[in-house]
Design an enzyme around this catalytic site. Structure first.
Site, PDB file in Angstrom:
ATOM      1  N   THR A  80       0.792  -1.329   0.201  1.00 17.40           N
ATOM      2  CA  THR A  80       0.521   0.015   0.469  1.00 17.40           C
ATOM      3  C   THR A  80       1.064   1.491   0.362  1.00 17.40           C
ATOM      4  OG1 THR A  80      -1.688  -1.324   1.702  1.00 17.40           O
ATOM      5  CG2 THR A  80      -1.801   0.866   1.436  1.00 17.40           C
ATOM      6  N   THR A 107      -0.017  -9.003   5.324  1.00 20.84           N
ATOM      7  CA  THR A 107      -0.657  -8.528   4.591  1.00 20.84           C
ATOM      8  C   THR A 107      -1.469  -6.814   4.310  1.00 20.84           C
ATOM      9  OG1 THR A 107      -2.806  -9.839   5.424  1.00 20.84           O
ATOM     10  CG2 THR A 107      -1.704 -10.995   4.123  1.00 20.84           C
ATOM     11  N   GLY A 108      -1.063  -6.301   5.885  1.00 18.51           N
ATOM     12  CA  GLY A 108      -1.577  -4.503   5.007  1.00 18.51           C
ATOM     13  C   GLY A 108      -3.145  -4.608   5.642  1.00 18.51           C
ATOM     14  N   ILE A 133      -6.175  10.794   6.130  1.00  9.59           N
ATOM     15  CA  ILE A 133      -5.820  11.039   4.861  1.00  9.59           C
ATOM     16  C   ILE A 133      -6.478  12.232   4.138  1.00  9.59           C
ATOM     17  CG2 ILE A 133      -6.709   9.632   3.059  1.00  9.59           C
ATOM     18  CD1 ILE A 133      -5.860   6.745   4.013  1.00  9.59           C
ATOM     19  N   GLU A 174      -4.414  14.856   4.157  1.00  9.13           N
ATOM     20  CA  GLU A 174      -3.063  15.705   3.411  1.00  9.13           C
ATOM     21  C   GLU A 174      -3.833  15.603   1.782  1.00  9.13           C
ATOM     22  OE1 GLU A 174      -0.672  11.833   4.087  1.00  9.13           O
ATOM     23  OE2 GLU A 174       0.105  12.353   5.562  1.00  9.13           O
ATOM     24  N   LEU A 188       1.469   2.673  10.395  1.00  3.50           N
ATOM     25  CA  LEU A 188       2.065   3.412  10.428  1.00  3.50           C
ATOM     26  C   LEU A 188       3.248   2.668   9.001  1.00  3.50           C
ATOM     27  CD1 LEU A 188       2.492   5.154  12.892  1.00  3.50           C
ATOM     28  CD2 LEU A 188       1.232   6.064  10.402  1.00  3.50           C
ATOM     29  N   HIS A 231      22.452  27.338  13.659  1.00  2.00           N
ATOM     30  CA  HIS A 231      21.552  28.299  13.929  1.00  2.00           C
ATOM     31  C   HIS A 231      21.824  28.979  13.047  1.00  2.00           C
ATOM     32  CE1 HIS A 231      20.431  31.811  14.884  1.00  2.00           C
ATOM     33  NE2 HIS A 231      21.285  32.583  14.304  1.00  2.00           N
TER      34      HIS A 231
HETATM   35  P1  FAD Z   1       1.117  -3.215   3.074  1.00  2.00           P
HETATM   36  O1  FAD Z   1       1.573  -2.057   2.407  1.00  2.00           O
HETATM   37  O2  FAD Z   1      -0.534  -3.036   2.958  1.00  2.00           O
HETATM   38  O3  FAD Z   1       1.266  -4.743   2.405  1.00  2.00           O
HETATM   39  C1  FAD Z   1       0.741  -5.233   2.454  1.00  2.00           C
HETATM   40  C2  FAD Z   1       0.470  -6.046   1.036  1.00  2.00           C
HETATM   41  O4  FAD Z   1       0.074  -7.176   1.112  1.00  2.00           O
HETATM   42  C3  FAD Z   1      -0.175  -5.670  -0.148  1.00  2.00           C
HETATM   43  O5  FAD Z   1       1.147  -5.582  -1.637  1.00  2.00           O
HETATM   44  C4  FAD Z   1      -1.061  -6.413  -1.131  1.00  2.00           C
HETATM   45  O6  FAD Z   1      -1.465  -5.910  -2.101  1.00  2.00           O
HETATM   46  C5  FAD Z   1      -0.455  -8.045  -0.276  1.00  2.00           C
HETATM   47  N1  FAD Z   1      -1.266  -9.052   0.082  1.00  2.00           N
HETATM   48  C6  FAD Z   1      -3.087  -9.224   0.820  1.00  2.00           C
HETATM   49  N2  FAD Z   1      -2.996  -9.920   0.580  1.00  2.00           N
HETATM   50  C7  FAD Z   1      -2.185 -10.694  -0.134  1.00  2.00           C
HETATM   51  C8  FAD Z   1      -2.220 -12.483  -0.127  1.00  2.00           C
HETATM   52  N3  FAD Z   1      -3.594 -12.767   0.387  1.00  2.00           N
HETATM   53  N4  FAD Z   1      -1.499 -12.490  -1.035  1.00  2.00           N
HETATM   54  C9  FAD Z   1      -0.900 -11.422  -1.979  1.00  2.00           C
HETATM   55  N5  FAD Z   1      -0.279 -10.478  -1.474  1.00  2.00           N
HETATM   56  C10 FAD Z   1      -1.403  -9.967  -0.172  1.00  2.00           C
HETATM   57  N6  FAD Z   1       2.659   5.551   6.803  1.00  2.00           N
HETATM   58  C11 FAD Z   1       3.060   5.793   6.804  1.00  2.00           C
HETATM   59  O7  FAD Z   1       3.852   5.773   7.952  1.00  2.00           O
HETATM   60  N7  FAD Z   1       3.097   7.585   6.346  1.00  2.00           N
HETATM   61  C12 FAD Z   1       2.715   6.914   5.228  1.00  2.00           C
HETATM   62  O8  FAD Z   1       2.780   8.619   4.959  1.00  2.00           O
HETATM   63  C13 FAD Z   1       1.755   6.942   5.386  1.00  2.00           C
HETATM   64  N8  FAD Z   1       1.245   7.663   3.873  1.00  2.00           N
HETATM   65  C14 FAD Z   1      -0.170   6.884   3.884  1.00  2.00           C
HETATM   66  C15 FAD Z   1      -1.114   7.123   2.612  1.00  2.00           C
HETATM   67  C16 FAD Z   1      -1.757   6.175   2.281  1.00  2.00           C
HETATM   68  C17 FAD Z   1      -3.300   6.978   1.555  1.00  2.00           C
HETATM   69  C18 FAD Z   1      -2.538   5.329   2.102  1.00  2.00           C
HETATM   70  C19 FAD Z   1      -3.815   4.169   2.636  1.00  2.00           C
HETATM   71  C20 FAD Z   1      -1.569   5.259   3.615  1.00  2.00           C
HETATM   72  C21 FAD Z   1      -0.580   5.552   4.571  1.00  2.00           C
HETATM   73  N9  FAD Z   1       0.405   5.259   5.312  1.00  2.00           N
HETATM   74  C22 FAD Z   1       1.076   5.792   5.747  1.00  2.00           C
HETATM   75  C23 FAD Z   1       0.040   3.421   6.036  1.00  2.00           C
HETATM   76  C24 FAD Z   1       1.056   2.926   5.442  1.00  2.00           C
HETATM   77  O9  FAD Z   1       0.834   2.476   3.419  1.00  2.00           O
HETATM   78  C25 FAD Z   1       0.763   1.605   6.036  1.00  2.00           C
HETATM   79  O10 FAD Z   1       0.474   1.480   7.564  1.00  2.00           O
HETATM   80  C26 FAD Z   1       1.702   0.369   5.488  1.00  2.00           C
HETATM   81  O11 FAD Z   1       1.763   0.383   3.674  1.00  2.00           O
HETATM   82  C27 FAD Z   1       1.331  -0.497   6.113  1.00  2.00           C
HETATM   83  O12 FAD Z   1       2.603  -2.535   6.069  1.00  2.00           O
HETATM   84  P2  FAD Z   1       2.346  -3.299   5.257  1.00  2.00           P
HETATM   85  O13 FAD Z   1       3.927  -4.095   5.125  1.00  2.00           O
HETATM   86  O14 FAD Z   1       1.596  -4.023   6.849  1.00  2.00           O
HETATM   87  O15 FAD Z   1       1.341  -3.376   4.488  1.00  2.00           O
HETATM   88  P1  NAI Z   2      -7.573   7.767  10.307  1.00  2.00           P
HETATM   89  O1  NAI Z   2      -7.589   7.120  11.714  1.00  2.00           O
HETATM   90  O2  NAI Z   2      -6.558   8.768  10.641  1.00  2.00           O
HETATM   91  O3  NAI Z   2      -9.024   9.187  10.530  1.00  2.00           O
HETATM   92  C1  NAI Z   2      -9.791   8.785   9.929  1.00  2.00           C
HETATM   93  C2  NAI Z   2     -10.930   9.808  11.019  1.00  2.00           C
HETATM   94  O4  NAI Z   2     -12.359   9.563   9.911  1.00  2.00           O
HETATM   95  C3  NAI Z   2     -11.228   9.972  11.731  1.00  2.00           C
HETATM   96  O5  NAI Z   2     -11.104  10.602  12.973  1.00  2.00           O
HETATM   97  C4  NAI Z   2     -12.991   9.284  12.487  1.00  2.00           C
HETATM   98  O6  NAI Z   2     -12.830   9.991  13.765  1.00  2.00           O
HETATM   99  C5  NAI Z   2     -13.457   9.549  11.518  1.00  2.00           C
HETATM  100  N1  NAI Z   2     -14.076   9.400  11.241  1.00  2.00           N
HETATM  101  C6  NAI Z   2     -14.442   7.674  11.724  1.00  2.00           C
HETATM  102  N2  NAI Z   2     -15.876   7.163  11.279  1.00  2.00           N
HETATM  103  C7  NAI Z   2     -16.696   8.254  11.046  1.00  2.00           C
HETATM  104  C8  NAI Z   2     -18.335   8.846  10.421  1.00  2.00           C
HETATM  105  N3  NAI Z   2     -18.646   7.737   9.990  1.00  2.00           N
HETATM  106  N4  NAI Z   2     -18.439   9.808   9.533  1.00  2.00           N
HETATM  107  C9  NAI Z   2     -17.081  10.825  10.082  1.00  2.00           C
HETATM  108  N5  NAI Z   2     -15.634  11.172  10.561  1.00  2.00           N
HETATM  109  C10 NAI Z   2     -15.528   9.901  10.400  1.00  2.00           C
HETATM  110  O7  NAI Z   2      -8.248   6.994   9.071  1.00  2.00           O
HETATM  111  P2  NAI Z   2      -7.861   7.526   7.703  1.00  2.00           P
HETATM  112  O8  NAI Z   2      -6.974   9.352   7.884  1.00  2.00           O
HETATM  113  O9  NAI Z   2      -8.572   7.049   6.845  1.00  2.00           O
HETATM  114  O10 NAI Z   2      -6.082   6.767   7.403  1.00  2.00           O
HETATM  115  C11 NAI Z   2      -5.790   5.753   7.955  1.00  2.00           C
HETATM  116  C12 NAI Z   2      -4.473   5.567   8.842  1.00  2.00           C
HETATM  117  O11 NAI Z   2      -3.740   5.175   7.653  1.00  2.00           O
HETATM  118  C13 NAI Z   2      -4.487   6.247   9.475  1.00  2.00           C
HETATM  119  O12 NAI Z   2      -4.633   5.988  10.308  1.00  2.00           O
HETATM  120  C14 NAI Z   2      -3.187   6.153   9.718  1.00  2.00           C
HETATM  121  O13 NAI Z   2      -2.437   5.130  10.169  1.00  2.00           O
HETATM  122  C15 NAI Z   2      -3.000   5.390   7.864  1.00  2.00           C
HETATM  123  N6  NAI Z   2      -1.700   6.987   7.489  1.00  2.00           N
HETATM  124  C16 NAI Z   2      -0.773   7.500   7.742  1.00  2.00           C
HETATM  125  C17 NAI Z   2      -0.239   8.506   6.275  1.00  2.00           C
HETATM  126  C18 NAI Z   2       0.997   9.159   7.896  1.00  2.00           C
HETATM  127  O14 NAI Z   2       1.590   7.970   8.339  1.00  2.00           O
HETATM  128  N7  NAI Z   2       1.371  10.493   7.766  1.00  2.00           N
HETATM  129  C19 NAI Z   2      -0.609   8.936   6.118  1.00  2.00           C
HETATM  130  C20 NAI Z   2      -2.583   8.642   6.076  1.00  2.00           C
HETATM  131  C21 NAI Z   2      -2.907   7.460   6.216  1.00  2.00           C
END
Ligand code: FAD
Ligand code: NAI
Length: 472
Positions: A43, A146-147, A187, A190, A326, A451
């Site tokens: 992801t 699997t995230g 999300i 951002e 994260l 500084h």
């Molecule tokens: P994932 O990255 O979700 O990877 C899991 C992988 O497993 C996927 O590629 C999936 O296809 C694969 N998979 C699942 N099931 C199977 C299966 N049965 N067989 C084969 N493959 C499979 N975190 C940060 O720290 N900083 C950020 O700036 C940040 N920004 C984000 C922005 C967005 C829009 C989103 C959605 C998330 C963001 N996150 C951020 C969160 C971060 O992406 C996740 O915490 C992180 O990717 C988790 O890593 P993971 O390895 O657990 O799983």
């Molecule tokens: P989030 O958990 O950060 O925020 C979800 C928000 O939606 C909360 O404020 C919650 O109170 C609100 N909410 C829940 N149900 C609702 C409803 N029915 N109506 C209105 N508001 C509602 O989740 P988000 O933004 O979807 O991101 C998912 C996760 O991905 C984050 O928690 C974070 O772990 C990761 N992520 C990390 C980033 C980073 O590190 N910069 C960037 C993007 C995602």
């Protein structure tokens, strides 16, 4: 059916899985990593951290060109947006980094299988390969990584065109006139910022009475104030109860809103709706429960402090298990689990995992916040310093925000650091290091900082813990 055996099979090539695979290979294990996406990186790399940060940076440059440069005596006229070029750049960043991970797999001799993996036994993963066929991988140790996936909102069906998840919001082909973001978390803030900077009128609808729950309350309040000034409209204490398409060819969406505690409904129209109310563990088709792995009430796989599930030889890490979702948390767990499997002492310090919201200014935090310390009855001191009084902040015209250090009243040990400000995501690393070494506010206060830098604000906040900041 083809069959191959390994020491470790990792399911999922996200930051948890690919890091675990590489570390296990470094430790001499024969490793396979399975992922159903074509490009490794999960992801985070494909549809998360990296594309969002690419768009955040590009959109901030656009914003600066439109509104920020004239104050520096740089006149560029009215900039125009080439959204297709911005998206193409983002896609290239992702493709290049995916190729980088593939290169690391080759370098470390990790076998990469593209396909969906299913646990068909505690030592067996059956992979339905993307390009056809099936292979059975056997291993003494299986790591599930699997995230997570988008949490759906009942009544608001995602079509990734008008009602999008983060994935759709990272690839819109035009700037919507208006966007409603459901959820004021990572999300929502951002990606809401990205589209606001590019010209959309953005409204964030948040269920709670505050944004970014889990972060320090004062920091969240100040962040909301700055984002409001930038033009984002916030509707707190509000829930969305339904959505329907309106206009010819689904030109927009009409949302039904209601106070969080119930009451009169109203409707709001938007061209695009972003659903960002959290993420849920991704276990569909995995077969973990079928082989007996126990999950908790929110569907996350239960593990002990060594990442072991209740099924022998089956481990789990990253978003699919407890803790913050994260990428760096998943990576740390990936290293730790590989080391544990190799008989070493892998360990993750959950007290020092930073969290960063990459808005402008950024919000970065580590350790406990004031609400948590109060709830725990901890006696603490506060040291605060505003970027308004930081000379580099003044020179750069980036004066929003502050650094707040929370230290134990008796021992002076740093318990939490909360930064709202330019490059807060970089600055927090110093606080994480200090906390990892069980440092005190005095330790940071006595550390020489170059500084003029923004990080001097951290030192001043440390001095302020004892009421002796120089520039306040
Ligand atoms: P994932 O990255 O979700 O990877 C899991 C992988 O497993 C996927 O590629 C999936 O296809 C694969 N998979 C699942 N099931 C199977 C299966 N049965 N067989 C084969 N493959 C499979 N975190 C940060 O720290 N900083 C950020 O700036 C940040 N920004 C984000 C922005 C967005 C829009 C989103 C959605 C998330 C963001 N996150 C951020 C969160 C971060 O992406 C996740 O915490 C992180 O990717 C988790 O890593 P993971 O390895 O657990 O799983
Ligand atoms: P989030 O958990 O950060 O925020 C979800 C928000 O939606 C909360 O404020 C919650 O109170 C609100 N909410 C829940 N149900 C609702 C409803 N029915 N109506 C209105 N508001 C509602 O989740 P988000 O933004 O979807 O991101 C998912 C996760 O991905 C984050 O928690 C974070 O772990 C990761 N992520 C990390 C980033 C980073 O590190 N910069 C960037 C993007 C995602």
């Amino acid at each position: 059916m083809d069959q191959e055996s390994f020491d470790v099979v990792v399911i999922g090539a996200g930051p948890g899985g690919y890091v675990a695979a590489i570390r296990a290979a470094q430790l001499g294990q024969k490793v396979a990593c399975v992922d159903k996406r074509p490009g490794p990186g999960g992801t985070c790399l494909n549809v998360g951290c990296i594309p969002s940060k690419a768009l955040l940076h590009s959109s901030e440059l656009f914003e600066q060109a439109a509104h920020g440069l004239a104050a520096h005596g740089v006149n560029v006229g009215s900039p125009t947006l080439d959204l297709a070029a911005m998206m193409a750049r983002k896609d290239k960043v992702v493709a290049d980094l995916c190729a980088g991970v593939e290169g690391l797999f080759r370098k470390n001799k990790v076998a990469h299988f593209r396909g969906a993996g299913t646990l068909t036994g505690k030592n067996e993963v059956t992979v339905a390969l993307d390009d056809g066929g099936t292979i059975v991988l056997t291993a003494a140790n299986v790591v599930i990584a699997t995230g997570s996936d988008v949490t759906p909102l009942p009544g608001v069906k995602i079509d990734e065109a008008r009602i999008v998840s983060s994935t759709g919001a990272l690839s819109l082909d035009q700037v919507p006139q208006s966007m409603v973001v459901i959820g004021g978390g990572y999300i929502g803030l951002e990606l809401g910022s990205v589209w606001r900077r590019l010209g959309a009128k953005v409204t964030v609808v948040e269920f709670l009475d505050r944004i970014v729950p889990g972060m320090d309350g004062e920091l969240a309040k100040q962040l909301q104030r700055v984002l409001t000034r930038q033009g984002i409209n916030f509707r707190l204490n509000t829930k969305v109860t339904g959505a329907k398409f309106i206009g010819r060819g689904k030109k927009g969406v009409r949302l039904t809103l209601e106070p969080a505690t119930g009451g009169d409904t109203e409707t709001v129209d938007a061209n695009v709706v972003l659903v960002s109310i959290g993420r849920r563990p991704h276990t569909e088709g995995l077969g973990a429960v079928a082989i007996g792995v126990v999950v908790n009430e929110s569907g996350r796989l239960l593990v002990d402090d060594q990442f072991r599930t209740n099924v022998e030889g089956v481990y789990a890490i990253g978003d699919v298990v407890r803790g913050p979702m994260l990428a760096h948390k998943a990576e740390d767990e990936g290293i730790a689990v590989a080391e544990i499997i190799a008989g070493k002492a892998g360990h993750v310090n959950y007290g020092t995992i930073p969290g960063v919201v990459y808005t402008w200014p950024e919000a970065a935090t580590v350790g406990q916040n004031e609400e948590e310390l109060k709830a725990a009855g901890v006696d603490y001191k506060v040291g605060k310093f505003a970027f308004l009084a930081n000379s580099r902040g003044r020179a750069n015209a980036t004066t929003d925000g502050f650094v707040k250090i929370l230290a134990d009243s008796q021992t002076d040990r740093v318990l939490g650091v909360h930064i709202l400000g330019p490059d807060a995501g970089e600055m927090i690393a110093e606080a994480v290091t200090a906390m990892e070494f069980a440092g005190s506010a005095e330790d940071i206060a006595r550390t020489c900082h170059a500084h003029p830098t923004l990080s001097e604000a951290l030192r001043e906040a440390a001095l302020a813990v004892d009421g002796r900041a120089i520039h306040a």
